[in-house]
Structures are given as C-alpha cells and as structure tokens.
Design a protein around this motif. Structure first.
Motif, PDB file in Angstrom:
ATOM      1  N   VAL A   1      -7.340  24.057  31.857  1.00 21.10           N
ATOM      2  CA  VAL A   1      -6.098  23.779  32.596  1.00 21.10           C
ATOM      3  C   VAL A   1      -5.464  25.115  32.955  1.00 21.10           C
ATOM      4  CG1 VAL A   1      -3.814  22.706  32.540  1.00 21.10           C
ATOM      5  CG2 VAL A   1      -5.728  21.637  31.308  1.00 21.10           C
ATOM      6  N   LYS A   2      -5.241  25.327  34.254  1.00 20.95           N
ATOM      7  CA  LYS A   2      -4.650  26.575  34.715  1.00 20.95           C
ATOM      8  C   LYS A   2      -3.187  26.650  34.294  1.00 20.95           C
ATOM      9  CE  LYS A   2      -4.572  29.458  38.896  1.00 20.95           C
ATOM     10  NZ  LYS A   2      -3.258  30.062  38.645  1.00 20.95           N
ATOM     11  N   GLY A   3      -2.764  27.857  33.900  1.00 20.27           N
ATOM     12  CA  GLY A   3      -1.385  28.059  33.495  1.00 20.27           C
ATOM     13  C   GLY A   3      -0.440  28.216  34.675  1.00 20.27           C
ATOM     14  N   GLU A   4       0.831  28.434  34.355  1.00 21.09           N
ATOM     15  CA  GLU A   4       1.869  28.533  35.384  1.00 21.09           C
ATOM     16  C   GLU A   4       2.318  29.981  35.549  1.00 21.09           C
ATOM     17  OE1 GLU A   4       4.906  26.170  33.655  1.00 21.09           O
ATOM     18  OE2 GLU A   4       3.790  24.291  33.787  1.00 21.09           O
ATOM     19  N   GLY A   5       2.683  30.335  36.778  1.00 17.22           N
ATOM     20  CA  GLY A   5       3.266  31.641  37.045  1.00 17.22           C
ATOM     21  C   GLY A   5       2.265  32.772  36.955  1.00 17.22           C
ATOM     22  N   TYR A   6       2.807  33.997  36.896  1.00 21.09           N
ATOM     23  CA  TYR A   6       1.955  35.182  36.905  1.00 21.09           C
ATOM     24  C   TYR A   6       2.208  36.082  35.697  1.00 21.09           C
ATOM     25  CZ  TYR A   6       1.238  33.712  41.710  1.00 21.09           C
ATOM     26  OH  TYR A   6       0.915  32.972  42.822  1.00 21.09           O
ATOM     27  N   SER A   7       3.047  35.645  34.778  1.00 19.98           N
ATOM     28  CA  SER A   7       3.382  36.458  33.609  1.00 19.98           C
ATOM     29  C   SER A   7       2.444  36.138  32.449  1.00 19.98           C
ATOM     30  CB  SER A   7       4.831  36.187  33.203  1.00 19.98           C
ATOM     31  OG  SER A   7       5.197  36.980  32.100  1.00 19.98           O
ATOM     32  N   ASN A   8       2.146  37.168  31.647  1.00 21.52           N
ATOM     33  CA  ASN A   8       1.264  37.009  30.486  1.00 21.52           C
ATOM     34  C   ASN A   8       1.947  37.571  29.247  1.00 21.52           C
ATOM     35  OD1 ASN A   8      -0.440  38.184  32.991  1.00 21.52           O
ATOM     36  ND2 ASN A   8      -1.513  36.452  32.092  1.00 21.52           N
TER      37      ASN A   8
ATOM     38  N   GLU B   1     -10.554  26.288  21.183  1.00 23.14           N
ATOM     39  CA  GLU B   1      -9.773  25.773  22.304  1.00 23.14           C
ATOM     40  C   GLU B   1      -8.328  26.182  22.051  1.00 23.14           C
ATOM     41  OE1 GLU B   1      -8.505  21.500  24.283  1.00 23.14           O
ATOM     42  OE2 GLU B   1     -10.616  21.818  23.717  1.00 23.14           O
ATOM     43  N   VAL B   2      -7.747  26.866  23.027  1.00 24.03           N
ATOM     44  CA  VAL B   2      -6.415  27.445  22.853  1.00 24.03           C
ATOM     45  C   VAL B   2      -5.495  26.931  23.946  1.00 24.03           C
ATOM     46  CG1 VAL B   2      -5.083  29.584  22.669  1.00 24.03           C
ATOM     47  CG2 VAL B   2      -7.468  29.539  21.917  1.00 24.03           C
ATOM     48  N   ASN B   3      -4.358  26.409  23.521  1.00 25.36           N
ATOM     49  CA  ASN B   3      -3.328  25.962  24.460  1.00 25.36           C
ATOM     50  C   ASN B   3      -2.102  26.849  24.251  1.00 25.36           C
ATOM     51  OD1 ASN B   3      -1.456  24.662  26.036  1.00 25.36           O
ATOM     52  ND2 ASN B   3      -1.897  22.599  25.277  1.00 25.36           N
ATOM     53  N   LEU B   4      -1.774  27.682  25.254  1.00 23.77           N
ATOM     54  CA  LEU B   4      -0.615  28.561  25.150  1.00 23.77           C
ATOM     55  C   LEU B   4       0.631  27.774  25.575  1.00 23.77           C
ATOM     56  CD1 LEU B   4       0.718  31.292  24.675  1.00 23.77           C
ATOM     57  CD2 LEU B   4       0.042  31.969  26.985  1.00 23.77           C
ATOM     58  N   LYS B   5       1.374  27.338  24.588  1.00 23.02           N
ATOM     59  CA  LYS B   5       2.533  26.483  24.874  1.00 23.02           C
ATOM     60  C   LYS B   5       3.725  27.297  25.370  1.00 23.02           C
ATOM     61  CE  LYS B   5       2.640  24.544  20.804  1.00 23.02           C
ATOM     62  NZ  LYS B   5       3.039  23.619  19.702  1.00 23.02           N
ATOM     63  N   ASP B   6       3.949  28.465  24.779  1.00 22.54           N
ATOM     64  CA  ASP B   6       5.082  29.296  25.200  1.00 22.54           C
ATOM     65  C   ASP B   6       4.882  30.713  24.663  1.00 22.54           C
ATOM     66  OD1 ASP B   6       7.431  29.902  26.454  1.00 22.54           O
ATOM     67  OD2 ASP B   6       8.746  28.828  25.071  1.00 22.54           O
ATOM     68  N   PHE B   7       5.638  31.653  25.190  1.00 26.63           N
ATOM     69  CA  PHE B   7       5.583  33.018  24.680  1.00 26.63           C
ATOM     70  C   PHE B   7       6.852  33.774  25.051  1.00 26.63           C
ATOM     71  CE2 PHE B   7       3.725  33.359  28.924  1.00 26.63           C
ATOM     72  CZ  PHE B   7       4.324  34.501  29.441  1.00 26.63           C
ATOM     73  N   LYS B   8       7.096  34.832  24.296  1.00 27.96           N
ATOM     74  CA  LYS B   8       8.213  35.736  24.582  1.00 27.96           C
ATOM     75  C   LYS B   8       7.655  37.149  24.587  1.00 27.96           C
ATOM     76  CE  LYS B   8      12.802  37.175  23.011  1.00 27.96           C
ATOM     77  NZ  LYS B   8      13.841  37.032  21.956  1.00 27.96           N
ATOM     78  N   ARG B   9       7.812  37.822  25.698  1.00 27.76           N
ATOM     79  CA  ARG B   9       7.259  39.170  25.833  1.00 27.76           C
ATOM     80  C   ARG B   9       8.061  40.185  25.025  1.00 27.76           C
ATOM     81  NH1 ARG B   9       3.812  40.541  29.886  1.00 27.76           N
ATOM     82  NH2 ARG B   9       4.843  42.565  30.180  1.00 27.76           N
TER      83      ARG B   9
ATOM     84  N   LYS C   1      -4.407  37.723  28.609  1.00 25.37           N
ATOM     85  CA  LYS C   1      -5.050  37.230  29.840  1.00 25.37           C
ATOM     86  C   LYS C   1      -4.587  35.818  30.188  1.00 25.37           C
ATOM     87  CE  LYS C   1      -8.079  40.753  29.691  1.00 25.37           C
ATOM     88  NZ  LYS C   1      -7.845  41.253  28.340  1.00 25.37           N
ATOM     89  N   MET C   2      -3.782  35.201  29.315  1.00 25.60           N
ATOM     90  CA  MET C   2      -3.406  33.798  29.491  1.00 25.60           C
ATOM     91  C   MET C   2      -2.018  33.651  30.120  1.00 25.60           C
ATOM     92  SD  MET C   2      -4.910  32.028  26.001  1.00 25.60           S
ATOM     93  CE  MET C   2      -4.545  30.371  26.601  1.00 25.60           C
ATOM     94  N   GLN C   3      -1.783  32.469  30.668  1.00 28.83           N
ATOM     95  CA  GLN C   3      -0.490  32.141  31.259  1.00 28.83           C
ATOM     96  C   GLN C   3       0.101  30.927  30.540  1.00 28.83           C
ATOM     97  OE1 GLN C   3      -2.109  31.591  35.179  1.00 28.83           O
ATOM     98  NE2 GLN C   3      -1.338  33.555  35.914  1.00 28.83           N
ATOM     99  N   ARG C   4       1.411  30.799  30.627  1.00 24.74           N
ATOM    100  CA  ARG C   4       2.103  29.685  29.969  1.00 24.74           C
ATOM    101  C   ARG C   4       1.527  28.342  30.441  1.00 24.74           C
ATOM    102  NH1 ARG C   4       6.600  31.428  30.827  1.00 24.74           N
ATOM    103  NH2 ARG C   4       7.349  32.111  28.787  1.00 24.74           N
ATOM    104  N   GLY C   5       1.186  27.484  29.501  1.00 24.56           N
ATOM    105  CA  GLY C   5       0.633  26.173  29.832  1.00 24.56           C
ATOM    106  C   GLY C   5      -0.874  26.156  29.979  1.00 24.56           C
TER     107      GLY C   5
END
Length: 455
Positions: free
Chosen positions: A154-161, A244-252, A208-212
């Motif tokens: 599943v492709k993530g959202e936005g362009y931030s990592n 299998e990794v699901n990036l739910k959220d992050f804070k830079r 390398k991952m994006q939110r979602g």
C-alpha cells in the motif's frame, strides 16, 4: 479479463477491438489506458509499487506504424514500477500484469507522450498502443549489498519520510520460513530500533517509507538476527526473515540546519554514549549509525573561540576513532583507514588513529604501510608494546611474502627453462629430420643424373 490471441496492432480494427473487449485499468476509470490480454501469465502475485520489473515491449501508432521495440534490439527493458521512471501508462498497466503475461494497451495522449508528442516519432496528441510481456519481478533493493529488499503493498501519503532520530509508530509482523513469530504495535527512535527488539533492516528502511505505507521487507541475516538468531522467537542463526511493516505515524527529529551549535554539542554527548552502548553489546552497525550522526552535525561547524572549537574537534575526532574501530570489527578495512585518515588530518600524532590504521592496512595485506604506521606509533609512544608486536608481525609477513614470491618466480623460471629446453630439442629434431630428408633428395638427384648418361 478478456483474452485475445490474435489482437491486431494496426488501424481501426485494433481500436474497435479495444472498445469491444478492453478493460479500463486507470485508477479513475477515464479509459485513458485500456488493456486486452493476449496471453495469460503465471498464477501468483503481480508487481508491487517500487518493484524492479523487466519487460519486452513494442510500441505502435494507431496507423500500425511501429516506433519502438525492445524485441528488435533483443534487449529487455527494466525499471522500478510506480516510480514515474517511465510513461504513466506503463506504470499503470504493468501493475495489472503477472509474470509471463502478454497484453496490449491502448493509451491516450495524457498517459503517453502528451499534447506535444515525441519529435518525429509520435505526432502531437497521439494515442499509442503497446504490446508488453512481463518477464520478471524483483523487489526494490534498499541497500547496495542486497541485504534489504522492499515490496510496497500500500503506497503511503505525501512526500515526507521519517529521519534519523525521529520517532515512528509501526505495526510489525515478522515471519521466518512462513511462520509468524512477531506481531505487535511498537514505537521506536529511528537508528535505535534495537532498543525495542526491532531488526536492523526494519530500522534502516524507515527513512524510505511514507505515512500510511504498508510494505514487505525481505532481510538477509546481517540485517535480521545475524549469526546468533533470536531464541525467544525460535529463529535460528543465519536465517532470512520477512517483515510486513505498516508505518502508522511518525514525528521527524530536527535536522542539522534546524539546530544551533549548543543543541548539537549537547546531543553529541548523548548520541556518543548510545553508540558506545551498542559497541559494547557487539552491535557495530547500530553503533556506526550513532557516531555518523555526530559527524554529520559537527564536521563543518566552526566554534566561537578556542575552547568551543576544541570541543567540536574532540567530538569529531572521537567519532571518527570509534567509527574506525567499528569498521575493523565489521571487516570493512577501507572504511577504517578512511576514518583514521580524518583523525590524522586533525591530529597527525594521534596514537590510536595510527595504530588502528596500521591494523586495517595489515589486514589488507599492505604490510609495508602497516609497519610504517606502527613505527610512527612508537615515535609517539615508545612504550607501546602492542605496536612493537605488530611490527614483528609485519616483518614476518613481508618475509613470508618474499619467500612466496621467490618460490612462485622460481617455479615459473624453471617451467620457462623446461619449455625452452623442449622447444630446443624439438627444433633440433626437426632440423635433423630436414637435413636427412634433404640428403635423401640430393642422393636421388645424383643417382638420376648418373642414369641419364650412357655408360
């Protein structure tokens, strides 16, 4: 999906067939890319976003005129699907295929060459057709050594990592030989996943991952649980694992340019301690990450006054020294030499840097250079007994190397001599044979002459 073995790729008949049998594969169903399957592929998963795919293709105008073909060149074409490296129609179409499948796509101008076309080959605003065969699928390589491959479900959202030092919230599912051994939600600091039992390969993939995003990470042992395995998960040593990794959220975390010098210096001490903690635990890759952060913050900084500049230099010098030691443990000797050189540039009589560079050079079989480094160590500290011992080892290695060279060259020259001797004997035999033959011919000629005259 419709299959048509005899789909024409020319003129109105092709357009009519697409209209009658084609399937709209565009996400917004605007009939910009229409697909007809000519040959079904193998059962199994199709490509995922980011996969490296290899295809054969033929491109034609609706008039039937061919404008490009990998088959004519006898050279398949590879690209990372869904990354915008090719025509939009290709990214959309190939994601619907399976390995071995051959399909034809009718592509409107906005999914192909646009309103301007492509020089003399594609008229402005032209729709085109592509026949494509999907030959193979490979995951996206995230590391140069091939230790981490990614496939995006599943492709993530936005362009931030996420970035180094940032905090991530993920859902993890780990498998080995098809068995689920890890399933949990976890938060960790990027670069310090080990503290939460997260494998190095998962940690290294975060930036390398994006939110979602939901992806599959295929990890070789050095990015998984290594030669020790993970007994609590019943994963043995040197095992490939899948997460299998699901990036739910992050804070830079703050980037270097967002911090002032005092912040960087305060953080450098904390990060060094974390690196030392990993080093003592034998987690050298994780330690490298921490020491490299210090260098990225401070290497180009200039302090206000002599004392602050000395503090900066001390942090940078220590980080390079520690990196050199890590790379020695990881058998990455060129990297060890490089970091020692950085220290020696700051302090040309640094005992540790000279000694560690000598060790790295010795392990690279650069015996003379290594001995020179250990001799410099003794100039700095004559009582360094380890350096004396290493000089003795270098001398023995140089002697062994010379003896080996003598043996190799001695055998080589002996073979040359034997070969020359054989060649000489062969030439002599040939010469004798030739002379015998010639003498025989002369004798015959003489006899013939005597027979020509009357007695």
């Amino acid at each position: 999906m419709t299959t048509d073995q005899d789909l024409p790729m020319d003129g109105p008949s092709a357009t009519a067939l697409f209209a009658a049998k084609g399937i709209d594969v565009t996400p917004n169903k605007d009939r910009g890319v229409i697909k007809v399957v000519k040959r079904q592929g193998l059962d199994g998963e199709g490509p995922m976003i980011g996969d490296k795919v290899t295809v054969h293709y033929t491109g034609k105008l609706l008039t039937g005129k061919k404008f490009d073909s990998s088959r004519d060149r006898k050279e398949p074409f590879s690209f990372n699907v869904g990354r915008g490296q090719v025509l939009k129609a290709w990214d959309i179409g190939v994601l619907t295929m399976q390995v071995g499948e051959v399909s034809t796509f009718l592509c409107k101008q906005e999914y192909a060459y646009g309103a301007s076309g492509n020089a003399s080959k594609i008229p402005p605003g032209a729709s085109v057709m592509f026949e494509m065969e999907l030959l193979s699928i490979d995951g996206e390589k995230l590391t140069t050594d091939g230790g981490i491959f990614r496939r995006i479900k599943v492709k993530g959202e936005g362009y931030s990592n996420p970035n180094e030092g940032g905090t991530v919230d993920v859902h993890l599912e780990g498998r080995c030989d098809g068995r689920l051994f890890d399933c949990r939600d976890v938060s960790f600091i990027v670069g310090q996943g080990e503290d939460q039992g997260v494998p190095l390969g998962v940690d290294r993939a975060m930036d390398k991952m994006q939110r979602g995003e939901c992806c599959l990470l295929y990890l070789k042992p050095n990015y998984g649980f290594g030669s020790k395995g993970k007994p609590e998960y019943k994963v043995g040593p040197d095992k490939d694992i899948l997460y299998e990794v699901n990036l739910k959220d992050f804070k830079r975390a703050k980037e270097s340019w967002e911090m002032d010098l005092d912040e960087k210096l305060n953080l450098a001490g904390e990060v060094k301690n974390k690196g030392n903690q990993y080093f003592k635990a034998g987690l050298y890759h994780q330690a490298v990450i921490q020491y490299q952060r210090i260098i990225s913050w401070l290497e180009m900084e200039c302090g206000f006054g002599v004392e602050q500049q000395k503090t900066i230099n001390d942090h940078v010098l220590t980080a390079h020294l520690n990196l050199a030691l890590c790379f020695l443990r990881l058998n990455e000797f060129s990297q060890a030499v490089e970091n020692c050189n950085k220290v020696i540039d700051l302090d040309d009589s640094n005992e540790k840097a000279l000694f560690r560079r000598g060790e790295a050079r010795l392990l690279r079989n650069e015996f003379s250079l290594a001995m020179a480094d250990f001799q410099k160590v003794l100039q700095v500290n004559p009582s360094n007994q380890a350096a004396r011992a290493q000089i003795s080892i270098c001398q023995n290695r140089i002697k062994e190397h010379h003896e080996q060279d003598k043996k190799i060259y001695g055998n080589m020259f002996q073979k040359f001599a034997e070969q020359d001797d054989k060649t000489g004997k062969t030439k002599r035999r040939r010469g004798e044979s030739t002379r015998t033959s010639m003498n025989g011919e002369v004798g015959i000629k003489r006899r013939r002459r005597s027979q020509d005259y009357l007695s």
